[in-house]
Design a protein around this motif. Structure first.
Motif, mmCIF file in Angstrom:
data_model
loop_
_atom_site.group_PDB
_atom_site.id
_atom_site.type_symbol
_atom_site.label_atom_id
_atom_site.label_comp_id
_atom_site.label_asym_id
_atom_site.label_seq_id
_atom_site.Cartn_x
_atom_site.Cartn_y
_atom_site.Cartn_z
ATOM 1 N N ASN A 235 0.841 -1.198 0.000
ATOM 2 C CA ASN A 235 0.000 0.000 0.000
ATOM 3 C C ASN A 235 0.879 1.252 0.000
ATOM 4 O O ASN A 235 1.196 1.816 1.034
ATOM 5 N N ILE A 236 1.267 1.672 -1.166
ATOM 6 C CA ILE A 236 2.156 2.835 -1.291
ATOM 7 C C ILE A 236 1.604 3.799 -2.331
ATOM 8 O O ILE A 236 1.000 3.378 -3.327
ATOM 9 N N GLN A 284 6.936 12.626 -4.207
ATOM 10 C CA GLN A 284 6.270 12.517 -2.904
ATOM 11 C C GLN A 284 5.803 11.081 -2.702
ATOM 12 O O GLN A 284 5.186 10.488 -3.579
ATOM 13 N N VAL A 285 6.103 10.521 -1.534
ATOM 14 C CA VAL A 285 5.788 9.121 -1.227
ATOM 15 C C VAL A 285 4.977 9.052 0.061
ATOM 16 O O VAL A 285 5.363 9.634 1.076
ATOM 17 N N GLU A 286 3.846 8.323 0.007
ATOM 18 C CA GLU A 286 3.029 8.067 1.186
ATOM 19 C C GLU A 286 2.930 6.561 1.417
ATOM 20 O O GLU A 286 2.848 5.790 0.469
ATOM 21 N N HIS A 287 2.964 6.174 2.692
ATOM 22 C CA HIS A 287 2.879 4.762 3.060
ATOM 23 C C HIS A 287 2.258 4.666 4.447
ATOM 24 O O HIS A 287 2.467 5.556 5.288
ATOM 25 N N GLN A 292 4.236 11.007 8.070
ATOM 26 C CA GLN A 292 4.027 12.066 7.089
ATOM 27 C C GLN A 292 4.736 11.686 5.792
ATOM 28 O O GLN A 292 5.653 10.866 5.796
ATOM 29 N N PRO A 293 4.302 12.258 4.663
ATOM 30 C CA PRO A 293 4.891 11.879 3.376
ATOM 31 C C PRO A 293 6.391 12.195 3.314
ATOM 32 O O PRO A 293 6.875 13.138 3.941
#
Length: 362
Positions: A235-236, A284-287, A292-293
């Motif tokens: 989930n990324i 920008q990467v969210e996981h 925080q990103p």
């Protein structure tokens, strides 16, 4: 490409890795992969099945052994005998069905000779809102072939060669209704049971250990590629920003998610840029494992001028070194010539002296 690799690549094509915006849907899935060859000389089994909960392999089955085997401790330690019996019976039934479907497809292709391969992927997903969806797809000789449509109870043919099998399977709706019942009822129920067993293992969230941007030039094209390394689960979310604004997805290559082999994953997303504008782009990467990103930009390496300076300095030193050696060699030669000249002259003078002495004696 080897025949063994072809089914694997087809399965990767089938996998619902990411949504169109680069974000993988935060859901849980139960997937079964079937593969087999019509002849054993391909190095593939007649039938082999692998079962995955999300990205975790939990069960396997082969035509030769005729039995299911658990592939992860969390399954073998917690599975009830009823669930185990259900899994075993399902896999044995699919083994039989796979063989029948294989020969049907080969007959409809007039492929009675030579070796061929069949691949199947089926399963279901449970979304965050508890809605479910199912999928059931066939691949033949490494190419998409047929896809089941639960809503309409029919099959979608990938090409004209699949039409004969499509029409044959649609003569009666019994098979289609059984498929839909599995995808909409049996599969989600089984997935819920497995999720309860493996909650602690399946819910692990390990954020990326590193996010970096690399620069690539091919001919006149410039590409920035953002890499996220060593994360779990899949989930990324990865996106490109230009001047701090999200880019249109049509300008971005889709996110690729690949396994590392140790249970973690790596991913990358690329964008084409105009030369000289690289600093306007931010990755920008969210996981789920991040508070925080994470962001990253391409940083031109400062080692280039330094390397050039070091190489230049070494070159100058080498030139000076060899010039010094050459100077010493020439100097020694000159000294040797003078010495030889004095020696020859002295020898001549000595001879002349002896000659004079001899003449005086006579």
């Amino acid at each position: 490409m080897g025949l063994r690799a072809r089914p694997t690549l087809l399965f990767l094509m089938f996998l619902p890795i990411v949504a169109p915006n680069g974000r993988r849907l935060r859901s849980h899935s139960l997937q079964y992969f079937f593969m087999g060859a019509s002849e054993p000389d391909l190095g593939l089994p007649l039938f082999e099945a692998l079962g995955y909960v999300d990205d975790k392999l939990f069960v396997s089955y082969s035509h030769e052994s005729r039995r299911a085997e658990f592939r992860d401790p969390w399954v073998s330690e917690g599975t009830t005998s009823q669930l185990w019996l259900q899994l075993s019976q399902s896999l044995k039934g699919w083994d039989h069905m796979f063989t029948i479907d294989f020969w049907t497809i080969m007959d409809n292709h007039n492929h009675s000779e030579k070796s061929h391969t069949l691949q199947v992927i089926l399963g279901c997903e449970i979304q965050e809102d508890n809605s479910t969806s199912g999928f059931w797809k066939y691949g033949y000789d490494g190419q998409d072939h047929l896809e089941f449509c639960p809503e309409t109870l029919d099959w979608k043919a990938a090409d004209s060669k699949a039409q004969a099998t499509k029409l044959e399977w649609e003569v009666t709706k019994i098979r289609a209704k059984q498929n839909r019942a599995y995808l909409e009822r049996d599969c989600p129920e089984q997935l819920h049971q497995l999720l309860e067993l493996g909650r602690e293992v399946l819910d692990q969230q390990v954020p990326p250990s590193l996010v970096k941007v690399t620069h690539h030039m091919v001919s006149e094209s410039t590409t920035l590629r953002c890499h996220a390394l060593n994360f779990l689960s899949q989930n990324i979310t990865m996106r490109w920003l230009k001047d701090k604004e999200p880019l249109n997805t049509k300008d971005i290559e889709p996110v690729e998610i690949l396994p590392n082999g140790d249970g973690t994953y790596q991913s990358w997303i690329a964008v084409a840029v105009s030369p000289g504008e690289e600093q306007r782009y931010i990755c920008q990467v969210e996981h789920p494992g991040l508070d925080q990103p994470l962001t990253a930009i391409w940083e031109p390496s400062s080692s280039g001028p330094l390397v050039i300076g070091i190489v230049s300095g070494i070159t100058v030193c080498v030139i000076i070194f060899f010039a010094g050696i050459l100077y010493r060699i020439l100097k020694r030669r000159n000294v040797s010539r003078r010495t030889m000249g004095d020696y020859v002259l002295a020898e001549v003078n000595l001879t002349q002296v002896k000659g004079k002495q001899q003449k005086t004696t006579y």
